[in-house]
Design a protein around this motif. Structure first.
Motif, short mmCIF file in Angstrom:
data_model
loop_
_atom_site.label_atom_id
_atom_site.label_comp_id
_atom_site.label_asym_id
_atom_site.label_seq_id
_atom_site.Cartn_x
_atom_site.Cartn_y
_atom_site.Cartn_z
N ARG A 166 -11.00 9.15 -12.38
CA ARG A 166 -9.81 8.31 -12.21
C ARG A 166 -8.69 9.19 -11.65
O ARG A 166 -8.68 10.41 -11.84
CB ARG A 166 -9.40 7.69 -13.55
CG ARG A 166 -10.45 6.76 -14.13
CD ARG A 166 -9.99 6.22 -15.48
NE ARG A 166 -9.84 7.29 -16.46
CZ ARG A 166 -9.24 7.16 -17.64
NH1 ARG A 166 -8.71 5.99 -17.97
NH2 ARG A 166 -9.16 8.17 -18.49
N TYR A 167 -7.72 8.54 -11.00
CA TYR A 167 -6.70 9.28 -10.29
C TYR A 167 -5.32 8.69 -10.57
O TYR A 167 -5.18 7.53 -10.95
CB TYR A 167 -6.98 9.27 -8.78
CG TYR A 167 -8.38 9.72 -8.46
CD1 TYR A 167 -8.69 11.07 -8.37
CD2 TYR A 167 -9.40 8.79 -8.28
CE1 TYR A 167 -9.99 11.48 -8.12
CE2 TYR A 167 -10.70 9.19 -8.02
CZ TYR A 167 -10.99 10.55 -7.94
OH TYR A 167 -12.26 10.96 -7.69
N VAL A 168 -4.32 9.54 -10.38
CA VAL A 168 -2.92 9.11 -10.46
C VAL A 168 -2.18 9.67 -9.25
O VAL A 168 -2.63 10.63 -8.61
CB VAL A 168 -2.26 9.60 -11.76
CG1 VAL A 168 -2.72 8.78 -12.95
CG2 VAL A 168 -2.51 11.09 -12.00
N VAL A 169 -1.04 9.06 -8.96
CA VAL A 169 -0.22 9.49 -7.83
C VAL A 169 1.14 9.90 -8.36
O VAL A 169 1.79 9.16 -9.12
CB VAL A 169 -0.06 8.36 -6.79
CG1 VAL A 169 0.90 8.78 -5.68
CG2 VAL A 169 -1.41 7.98 -6.21
N GLY A 170 1.57 11.09 -7.98
CA GLY A 170 2.92 11.55 -8.27
C GLY A 170 3.72 11.58 -6.98
O GLY A 170 3.23 12.05 -5.95
N VAL A 171 4.94 11.06 -7.02
CA VAL A 171 5.80 11.03 -5.83
C VAL A 171 7.08 11.80 -6.16
O VAL A 171 7.82 11.43 -7.08
CB VAL A 171 6.14 9.59 -5.40
CG1 VAL A 171 6.94 9.61 -4.10
CG2 VAL A 171 4.87 8.77 -5.23
N ASP A 172 7.33 12.85 -5.39
CA ASP A 172 8.47 13.73 -5.60
C ASP A 172 9.50 13.47 -4.50
O ASP A 172 9.24 13.72 -3.33
CB ASP A 172 8.01 15.19 -5.57
CG ASP A 172 9.15 16.18 -5.52
OD1 ASP A 172 10.19 15.91 -6.16
OD2 ASP A 172 9.01 17.22 -4.83
N TYR A 173 10.67 12.97 -4.90
CA TYR A 173 11.75 12.71 -3.95
C TYR A 173 12.70 13.91 -3.94
O TYR A 173 13.39 14.19 -4.92
CB TYR A 173 12.52 11.45 -4.34
CG TYR A 173 11.79 10.17 -4.00
CD1 TYR A 173 11.96 9.57 -2.76
CD2 TYR A 173 10.93 9.56 -4.91
CE1 TYR A 173 11.30 8.39 -2.42
CE2 TYR A 173 10.27 8.39 -4.60
CZ TYR A 173 10.46 7.81 -3.35
OH TYR A 173 9.80 6.65 -3.03
N GLY A 174 12.72 14.63 -2.80
CA GLY A 174 13.60 15.77 -2.65
C GLY A 174 14.85 15.43 -1.87
O GLY A 174 15.18 14.26 -1.66
N THR A 175 15.54 16.46 -1.41
CA THR A 175 16.80 16.27 -0.70
C THR A 175 16.59 15.74 0.72
O THR A 175 17.39 14.94 1.20
CB THR A 175 17.58 17.59 -0.66
OG1 THR A 175 17.85 18.01 -1.99
CG2 THR A 175 18.89 17.44 0.09
N LEU A 176 15.50 16.14 1.36
CA LEU A 176 15.27 15.77 2.76
C LEU A 176 14.01 14.97 2.99
O LEU A 176 13.82 14.42 4.08
CB LEU A 176 15.23 17.03 3.64
CG LEU A 176 16.52 17.85 3.69
CD1 LEU A 176 16.30 19.14 4.46
CD2 LEU A 176 17.65 17.05 4.33
N VAL A 185 -2.00 13.06 -4.82
CA VAL A 185 -3.07 12.39 -5.55
C VAL A 185 -3.76 13.42 -6.44
O VAL A 185 -4.18 14.48 -5.97
CB VAL A 185 -4.10 11.76 -4.59
CG1 VAL A 185 -5.23 11.09 -5.38
CG2 VAL A 185 -3.40 10.74 -3.68
N VAL A 186 -3.85 13.12 -7.74
CA VAL A 186 -4.33 14.08 -8.73
C VAL A 186 -5.43 13.44 -9.57
O VAL A 186 -5.33 12.27 -9.96
CB VAL A 186 -3.16 14.52 -9.63
CG1 VAL A 186 -3.66 15.49 -10.71
CG2 VAL A 186 -2.07 15.17 -8.81
N ARG A 187 -6.46 14.22 -9.85
CA ARG A 187 -7.53 13.74 -10.72
C ARG A 187 -7.08 13.84 -12.17
O ARG A 187 -6.56 14.88 -12.62
CB ARG A 187 -8.80 14.56 -10.50
CG ARG A 187 -10.02 14.00 -11.23
CD ARG A 187 -11.31 14.60 -10.66
NE ARG A 187 -11.31 16.04 -10.70
CZ ARG A 187 -12.01 16.82 -9.85
NH1 ARG A 187 -12.75 16.27 -8.91
NH2 ARG A 187 -11.96 18.14 -9.96
N VAL A 188 -7.29 12.79 -12.92
CA VAL A 188 -6.80 12.70 -14.29
C VAL A 188 -7.48 13.71 -15.20
O VAL A 188 -6.84 14.32 -16.08
CB VAL A 188 -6.98 11.27 -14.83
CG1 VAL A 188 -6.71 11.21 -16.32
CG2 VAL A 188 -6.09 10.29 -14.08
N GLY A 189 -8.76 13.95 -15.00
CA GLY A 189 -9.52 14.77 -15.94
C GLY A 189 -9.09 16.21 -16.00
O GLY A 189 -9.08 16.81 -17.09
#
Length: 560
Positions: free
Chosen positions: A10-20, A26-30
């Motif tokens: 299973r997978y999750v998505v992290g979204v990082d909002y920076g200055t520009l 996409v990261v594997r949960v395990g």
């Protein structure tokens, strides 16, 4: 990227909002394996001189953004990251986001940004105010002075001063400079919470930004009486902030159909509560144990550390119960300019063709102190310990023999001195610092990392991911989706850190002790009342720029 795609993963998505720009990961949960990433640059970047499309000119120290640039990250970076990972989107179980802070915007009751209301688009105060919008310093000064005059109990939690970057200073500026926009703003919301609202259709507030940037302590905001004393029309400001408040790692809601269409992810998956880019990185660096300080180094640096006890630390950005993770007191400090300072020098002051790599190589060949320089790292004001964005940069010791690598090294060192002051303030106040972990893009500069180890006389551990905030968000997404019971368990399984990568050299550390003493002397003289020349120069500059703009005689582009 690492790891192989398995049939039960299973997978999750992290979204990082920076200055520009914004980055999706996409990261594997395990096991936290990072399988695919993509970046989308904001079309409008930072709006500093005038509103888009030849709009209204902006005064000095303004920094705005367009909220639709944030939606574009969901439309472009998330699908691209999933494609790069080569995973089935149907096996993604959650998404989480983090943001720069305090980045804040006024909206209608349904979350529509006021800058997207046609008749308000030409009003600067209708737009997103980025974290480095520093035009509210005078408002922050009034907030602080009145808090001390009245003995407000919350002011000590912020080291005695709140910042011009924060919600209340920006809100007071909004009220007093454009009362109509203030009145039209049903909500005044952190971008960290606004983007979650866009994803799940539900307004939430996270305890991290509410505590650190919104002056919420012990279950409440500053009183209506206090706010009315600042300005009678400011008494209702908390009503624009108040909303469902959720802890870190909580589920804010489910991905809506429109957001699923933007991202290509399944409708109904978990959306985690919003977070701050620096604070979420503590999880990915496996640094949630009290005493493990994380310095997230990029354009600026944020220092975060958990403590087991509540103490008040002079000059800190704040201490919040559960601000980093449940059942711990999260402390924050910061430096407003770090990578931005190095970038400024290479782009605007170094000879043509100079690069960070070449300047670092030449600077590394110097013995400590050989350049004869001390710099103050205030090119973008001072966040900690002085909390004054009217301060400016300084270099002492320049001669006709000074060369670009000398100045470059002095600027690197100045930011390390600033970090040492922050560490010492924590320790002196009773917050032990047992480990220093560095994250962010500047970890690739080996000279800079060694300087930090030598100046602080501490070993430096380095986060094991190049995408610390995005990985931290992914860890929170896994918790929100129910894959782990809490952030601690998820961080242990999905985070990574390389211990003691840089160790201090005893001789260099002694040499830096002498230079640091000179830095402290300059710091206290120019920052603590010895001479207010920096503030006077800032006032003269602002008056000159405003006068030139008013009379149409400006000949130079001024960037805030």
């Amino acid at each position: 990227m690492s790891g192989l795609d398995g049939p039960g993963d299973r997978y999750v998505v992290g979204v990082d909002y920076g200055t520009l720009s914004g980055r999706a990961l996409v990261v594997r949960v395990g096991d936290g394996a990072e399988l695919g990433t993509a970046v989308h640059e904001y079309r409008h970047a930072v709006i500093e001189s005038a509103l888009p499309d030849g709009g209204v000119p902006l005064a000095p120290d303004w920094a705005l953004q367009d909220p639709d640039d944030y939606r574009d990250v969901l439309r472009h970076a998330v699908p691209a990251a999933v494609a790069a990972a080569g995973v089935d989107p149907a096996r993604v179980i959650g998404i989480a986001t983090d943001f720069t802070a305090c980045t804040v915007l006024p909206t209608l009751a349904d979350g529509t940004p006021l800058c997207e209301v046609a008749e308000l688009r030409g009003r600067p105060h209708a737009w997103v105010k980025l974290w480095k919008h520093h035009a509210a310093q005078s408002h922050a000064d009034r907030i602080n002075a009145l808090a001390h005059e009245r003995g407000e109990p919350w002011i000590g939690r912020y080291g005695g001063k709140i910042s011009a970057e924060w919600q209340f200073a920006k809100g007071l500026q909004l009220l007093e400079e454009d009362p109509e926009i203030y009145r039209r703003a049903d909500r005044f919301v952190e971008a960290a919470d606004w983007i979650v609202w866009q994803l799940c259709g539900v307004e939430t507030r996270n305890i991290c930004t509410a505590g650190y940037k919104g002056i919420r302590q012990d279950g409440r905001y500053p009183s209506r009486e206090y706010l009315a004393a600042l300005d009678p029309n400011f008494a209702d400001f908390v009503a624009k902030l108040d909303g469902p408040l959720l802890p870190m790692g909580a589920r804010a809601g489910a991905l809506t159909a429109p957001a699923a269409a933007w991202t290509g992810l399944p409708e109904g998956i978990a959306v985690a509560v919003g977070n701050v880019d620096a604070h979420v990185t503590a999880a990915s660096a496996q640094a949630l144990v009290p005493g493990h300080l994380v310095a997230i180094m990029g354009t600026s640096t944020c220092h975060v550390v958990n403590g087991s006890e509540l103490v008040e630390v002079p000059g800190m950005c704040g201490v919040v119960d559960g601000g980093l993770s449940p059942s711990a007191w999260g402390y924050e400090a910061g430096q407003s300019g770090v990578g931005d300072i190095f970038g400024w020098f290479v782009e605007h002051a170094a000879p043509a063709g100079a690069s960070h790599e070449r300047l670092s190589e030449l600077a590394a060949a110097q013995p400590v102190g050989a350049h004869g320089l001390i710099a103050l790292d205030w090119w973008n004001g001072n966040r900690s310990l002085l909390v004054n964005h009217d301060l400016s940069g300084l270099i002492v010791g320049l001669t006709l023999a000074t060369r670009p690598p000398d100045v470059y090294r002095a600027l690197l060192e100045s930011t390390a001195y600033g970090t040492r002051m922050i560490i010492e303030a924590f320790v002196e106040a009773g917050v032990p610092i047992r480990e220093l972990v560095v994250a962010g893009g500047l970890t690739s500069n080996r000279l800079l990392m060694q300087i930090y180890a030598d100046v602080t006389n501490r070993p430096l551990s380095i986060i094991g991911s190049a995408q610390g905030p995005a990985l931290g968000s992914a860890i929170h997404a896994a918790v929100a989706a129910g894959a782990y019971p809490d952030v601690y368990a998820a961080a242990a399984a999905m985070g990574r850190v390389d211990r003691d990568v840089y160790r201090p050299d005893a001789d260099r550390a002694r040499a830096y002790d002498a230079l640091y003493a000179e830095y402290r002397s300059l710091h206290d003289h120019f920052g603590r009342g010895g001479d207010e020349v920096m503030s006077r120069l800032r006032a003269i500059r602002n008056a000159a720029v405003d006068g030139a703009a008013e009379h149409g005689t400006a000949t130079l582009e001024v960037v805030g």
